[in-house]
Design a protein around this motif. Structure first.
Motif, PDB file in Angstrom:
ATOM      1  N   TRP A   1      -1.118   4.321   4.350  1.00 52.44           N
ATOM      2  CA  TRP A   1      -2.171   3.326   4.184  1.00 52.44           C
ATOM      3  C   TRP A   1      -1.663   1.970   4.661  1.00 52.44           C
ATOM      4  CZ3 TRP A   1      -6.928   4.411   1.579  1.00 52.44           C
ATOM      5  CH2 TRP A   1      -7.033   5.710   1.111  1.00 52.44           C
ATOM      6  N   HIS A   2      -2.579   1.061   5.038  1.00 53.33           N
ATOM      7  CA  HIS A   2      -2.191  -0.298   5.417  1.00 53.33           C
ATOM      8  C   HIS A   2      -3.150  -1.284   4.762  1.00 53.33           C
ATOM      9  CE1 HIS A   2      -5.307   0.652   8.406  1.00 53.33           C
ATOM     10  NE2 HIS A   2      -5.542  -0.658   8.450  1.00 53.33           N
ATOM     11  N   SER A   3      -2.699  -2.539   4.617  1.00 51.49           N
ATOM     12  CA  SER A   3      -3.534  -3.534   3.944  1.00 51.49           C
ATOM     13  C   SER A   3      -4.659  -3.988   4.861  1.00 51.49           C
ATOM     14  CB  SER A   3      -2.700  -4.730   3.493  1.00 51.49           C
ATOM     15  OG  SER A   3      -2.112  -5.351   4.588  1.00 51.49           O
ATOM     16  N   GLY A   4      -5.766  -4.411   4.260  1.00 51.11           N
ATOM     17  CA  GLY A   4      -6.947  -4.812   4.997  1.00 51.11           C
ATOM     18  C   GLY A   4      -6.873  -6.231   5.515  1.00 51.11           C
TER      19      GLY A   4
ATOM     20  N   CYS B   1       0.844  -1.174   0.000  1.00 49.98           N
ATOM     21  CA  CYS B   1       0.000   0.000   0.000  1.00 49.98           C
ATOM     22  C   CYS B   1       0.889   1.237   0.000  1.00 49.98           C
ATOM     23  CB  CYS B   1      -0.893   0.007   1.240  1.00 49.98           C
ATOM     24  SG  CYS B   1      -2.084  -1.325   1.265  1.00 49.98           S
TER      25      CYS B   1
ATOM     26  N   ARG C   1      -7.286  -4.902  -0.002  1.00 49.80           N
ATOM     27  CA  ARG C   1      -7.631  -3.492  -0.043  1.00 49.80           C
ATOM     28  C   ARG C   1      -6.695  -2.710   0.851  1.00 49.80           C
ATOM     29  NH1 ARG C   1     -13.566  -2.449   1.623  1.00 49.80           N
ATOM     30  NH2 ARG C   1     -12.627  -0.399   1.681  1.00 49.80           N
ATOM     31  N   CYS C   2      -6.556  -1.425   0.560  1.00 46.56           N
ATOM     32  CA  CYS C   2      -5.755  -0.544   1.406  1.00 46.56           C
ATOM     33  C   CYS C   2      -6.693   0.351   2.204  1.00 46.56           C
ATOM     34  CB  CYS C   2      -4.828   0.325   0.552  1.00 46.56           C
ATOM     35  SG  CYS C   2      -3.504  -0.601  -0.207  1.00 46.56           S
ATOM     36  N   PHE C   3      -6.368   0.544   3.487  1.00 43.23           N
ATOM     37  CA  PHE C   3      -7.129   1.406   4.364  1.00 43.23           C
ATOM     38  C   PHE C   3      -6.211   2.500   4.897  1.00 43.23           C
ATOM     39  CE2 PHE C   3      -9.308  -2.666   4.545  1.00 43.23           C
ATOM     40  CZ  PHE C   3     -10.625  -2.282   4.344  1.00 43.23           C
ATOM     41  N   ARG C   4      -6.793   3.695   5.103  1.00 42.02           N
ATOM     42  CA  ARG C   4      -6.003   4.830   5.577  1.00 42.02           C
ATOM     43  C   ARG C   4      -5.602   4.594   7.038  1.00 42.02           C
ATOM     44  NH1 ARG C   4      -5.494   9.806   3.553  1.00 42.02           N
ATOM     45  NH2 ARG C   4      -7.290   9.552   2.173  1.00 42.02           N
ATOM     46  N   ASN C   5      -4.352   4.919   7.380  1.00 42.82           N
ATOM     47  CA  ASN C   5      -3.888   4.844   8.765  1.00 42.82           C
ATOM     48  C   ASN C   5      -4.547   5.947   9.581  1.00 42.82           C
ATOM     49  OD1 ASN C   5      -2.205   2.771   8.080  1.00 42.82           O
ATOM     50  ND2 ASN C   5      -0.399   4.054   7.869  1.00 42.82           N
ATOM     51  N   TRP C   6      -4.885   5.687  10.818  1.00 45.99           N
ATOM     52  CA  TRP C   6      -5.522   6.688  11.676  1.00 45.99           C
ATOM     53  C   TRP C   6      -4.514   7.361  12.516  1.00 45.99           C
ATOM     54  CZ3 TRP C   6     -10.267   7.897  10.407  1.00 45.99           C
ATOM     55  CH2 TRP C   6     -11.014   6.970   9.677  1.00 45.99           C
TER      56      TRP C   6
END
Length: 81
Positions: free
Chosen positions: A68-71, A64, A76-81
């Motif tokens: 971003w990190h992988s789901g 990613c 899928r890639c998800f945004r880091n919080w």
């Protein structure tokens, strides 16, 4: 008496053959003789392009972008919080 003799002979034969077996070979004392070229590096046993997931299963390497990190399944890639 014959059964006892045959039983003792079988037990003795079993003990004699057990001491002659070599289940684990002796390791070489010289480190130069023990080369690591026979070892094939893999990612946790999954092979190239794969890695172990949290449940222990093989999942593909998915890169990613930064931030971003992988789901859950690496698809899928998800945004880091």
């Amino acid at each position: 008496m014959k059964i006892v003799t045959v039983s003792l002979f079988a037990i003795g034969l079993g003990l004699a053959s057990m001491s002659a077996s070599s289940a684990m070979p002796v390791a070489p004392l010289d480190r130069a003789a023990a080369s690591d070229t026979a070892t094939i590096p893999v990612a946790g046993g999954c092979g190239p392009g794969w890695h172990r997931g949290p449940a222990g299963g093989c999942r593909p390497l998915y890169n990613c972008p930064p931030g971003w990190h992988s789901g859950p399944f690496g698809r899928r890639c998800f945004r880091n919080w």
